[in-house]
Design an enzyme around this catalytic site. Structure first.
Site, PDB file in Angstrom:
ATOM      1  N   ASP A  33      33.797  44.234  36.296  1.00 17.20           N
ATOM      2  CA  ASP A  33      33.806  43.764  34.905  1.00 17.20           C
ATOM      3  C   ASP A  33      34.425  42.362  34.879  1.00 17.20           C
ATOM      4  O   ASP A  33      35.469  42.118  35.473  1.00 17.20           O
ATOM      5  CB  ASP A  33      34.614  44.729  34.029  1.00 17.20           C
ATOM      6  CG  ASP A  33      34.359  44.504  32.558  1.00 17.20           C
ATOM      7  OD1 ASP A  33      33.828  45.398  31.898  1.00 17.20           O
ATOM      8  OD2 ASP A  33      34.696  43.403  32.042  1.00 17.20           O
ATOM      9  N   ILE A  34      33.724  41.471  34.166  1.00 19.88           N
ATOM     10  CA  ILE A  34      34.133  40.059  34.150  1.00 19.88           C
ATOM     11  C   ILE A  34      35.408  39.850  33.335  1.00 19.88           C
ATOM     12  O   ILE A  34      36.111  38.854  33.508  1.00 19.88           O
ATOM     13  CB  ILE A  34      32.960  39.202  33.605  1.00 19.88           C
ATOM     14  CG1 ILE A  34      32.984  37.800  34.155  1.00 19.88           C
ATOM     15  CG2 ILE A  34      32.900  39.208  32.104  1.00 19.88           C
ATOM     16  CD1 ILE A  34      31.708  37.033  33.895  1.00 19.88           C
ATOM     17  N   GLN A  96      30.872  49.386  21.772  1.00 18.40           N
ATOM     18  CA  GLN A  96      29.826  48.924  22.693  1.00 18.40           C
ATOM     19  C   GLN A  96      29.436  47.485  22.355  1.00 18.40           C
ATOM     20  O   GLN A  96      29.173  47.156  21.195  1.00 18.40           O
ATOM     21  CB  GLN A  96      28.587  49.835  22.617  1.00 18.40           C
ATOM     22  CG  GLN A  96      27.544  49.499  23.693  1.00 18.40           C
ATOM     23  CD  GLN A  96      26.370  50.475  23.729  1.00 18.40           C
ATOM     24  OE1 GLN A  96      26.182  51.275  22.813  1.00 18.40           O
ATOM     25  NE2 GLN A  96      25.579  50.391  24.786  1.00 18.40           N
ATOM     26  N   HIS A 102      26.264  51.880  30.419  1.00 19.42           N
ATOM     27  CA  HIS A 102      27.219  51.570  31.491  1.00 19.42           C
ATOM     28  C   HIS A 102      28.432  52.460  31.367  1.00 19.42           C
ATOM     29  O   HIS A 102      28.796  52.891  30.267  1.00 19.42           O
ATOM     30  CB  HIS A 102      27.628  50.090  31.459  1.00 19.42           C
ATOM     31  CG  HIS A 102      28.182  49.644  30.136  1.00 19.42           C
ATOM     32  ND1 HIS A 102      27.373  49.282  29.084  1.00 19.42           N
ATOM     33  CD2 HIS A 102      29.457  49.515  29.710  1.00 19.42           C
ATOM     34  CE1 HIS A 102      28.128  48.942  28.051  1.00 19.42           C
ATOM     35  NE2 HIS A 102      29.400  49.080  28.399  1.00 19.42           N
ATOM     36  N   HIS A 104      32.471  52.542  32.390  1.00 20.73           N
ATOM     37  CA  HIS A 104      33.636  51.781  32.849  1.00 20.73           C
ATOM     38  C   HIS A 104      34.478  52.656  33.760  1.00 20.73           C
ATOM     39  O   HIS A 104      34.741  53.829  33.438  1.00 20.73           O
ATOM     40  CB  HIS A 104      34.538  51.404  31.669  1.00 20.73           C
ATOM     41  CG  HIS A 104      33.933  50.510  30.645  1.00 20.73           C
ATOM     42  ND1 HIS A 104      34.161  49.151  30.598  1.00 20.73           N
ATOM     43  CD2 HIS A 104      33.113  50.768  29.589  1.00 20.73           C
ATOM     44  CE1 HIS A 104      33.529  48.627  29.558  1.00 20.73           C
ATOM     45  NE2 HIS A 104      32.882  49.582  28.927  1.00 20.73           N
TER      46      HIS A 104
HETATM   47  P1  AMP Z   1      31.216  47.737  26.274  1.00 25.56           P
HETATM   48  O1  AMP Z   1      32.118  47.063  25.270  1.00 25.56           O
HETATM   49  O2  AMP Z   1      31.539  49.175  26.525  1.00 25.56           O
HETATM   50  O3  AMP Z   1      29.761  47.490  25.901  1.00 25.56           O
HETATM   51  O4  AMP Z   1      31.485  47.017  27.662  1.00 25.56           O
HETATM   52  C1  AMP Z   1      30.794  45.899  28.116  1.00 25.56           C
HETATM   53  C2  AMP Z   1      31.588  45.340  29.250  1.00 25.56           C
HETATM   54  O5  AMP Z   1      30.759  44.443  29.968  1.00 25.56           O
HETATM   55  C3  AMP Z   1      32.838  44.556  28.828  1.00 25.56           C
HETATM   56  O6  AMP Z   1      33.991  45.143  29.431  1.00 25.56           O
HETATM   57  C4  AMP Z   1      32.563  43.140  29.348  1.00 25.56           C
HETATM   58  O7  AMP Z   1      33.734  42.507  29.828  1.00 25.56           O
HETATM   59  C5  AMP Z   1      31.541  43.383  30.441  1.00 25.56           C
HETATM   60  N1  AMP Z   1      30.637  42.276  30.721  1.00 25.56           N
HETATM   61  C6  AMP Z   1      29.915  41.556  29.822  1.00 25.56           C
HETATM   62  N2  AMP Z   1      29.173  40.630  30.458  1.00 25.56           N
HETATM   63  C7  AMP Z   1      29.422  40.769  31.782  1.00 25.56           C
HETATM   64  C8  AMP Z   1      28.963  40.101  32.964  1.00 25.56           C
HETATM   65  N3  AMP Z   1      28.082  39.099  32.900  1.00 25.56           N
HETATM   66  N4  AMP Z   1      29.450  40.504  34.159  1.00 25.56           N
HETATM   67  C9  AMP Z   1      30.347  41.517  34.226  1.00 25.56           C
HETATM   68  N5  AMP Z   1      30.803  42.195  33.150  1.00 25.56           N
HETATM   69  C10 AMP Z   1      30.365  41.824  31.953  1.00 25.56           C
END
Ligand code: AMP
Ligand code: ZN
Length: 140
Positions: A33-34, A96, A102, A104
């Protein structure tokens, strides 16, 4: 434009945008996760686009869940957290932000505040080092 054409996680699957990958197989991808909630925070996704739990095919759901278990075991071995928090969001009201299913995996320390998202983007080199440790534990 199709859902998957504009989806950020589909772009990662296709290699159109970079990500720090831990491991992938035919059907799933594990990457860092970024914006980690804690060091080692990883995401598991199906390679086939599905927006959320309501939409994902049962076969993909089962395959993703098996990958989540393998990733959790590798994360436990590599990072020795006190616990691993598994979070999966459906709908903006649930937090979300990316509409590609996805899961976590958030390594937790005793006393650590619960939360799914970090505040700041992580350093790529730090993410790569953590990914390598998890991958090494996974591949033995
Ligand atoms: P959610 O809020 O459950 O939809 O989680 C989405 C997650 O994706 C968040 O924790 C973001 O930090 C992560 N995220 C968004 N864009 C990227 C990316 N390009 N690479 C890695 N993680 C990402
Ligand atoms: Zn997608």
């Amino acid at each position: 434009m199709s859902e998957s054409a504009k989806c950020i996680f589909c772009k990662i699957v296709r290699g159109d945008i970079p990500a720090v990958k831990v491991r992938e197989d035919e059907a799933t991808l594990v990457f860092m996760d970024i914006q980690p909630a804690s060091p080692g925070h990883a995401l598991v996704i199906p390679k086939t686009h599905a927006a959320d739990l309501y939409e994902i095919a049962e076969t993909d759901l089962n395959i993703v869940t098996a990958t989540v278990q393998r990733a959790a075991r590798a994360m436990r071995q590599a990072l020795a957290p006190d616990g691993i928090r598994i979070v999966q969001t459906n709908g903006a009201a649930a937090g979300q932000t990316v509409f590609h299913y996805h899961v976590h995996l958030i390594p937790m320390r005793e006393g650590q505040k619960l939360g799914t998202h970090g505040r700041a983007p992580a350093d790529t080199e730090d993410l790569k080092a953590l990914a390598a440790r998890i991958r090494e534990a996974w591949e033995g």
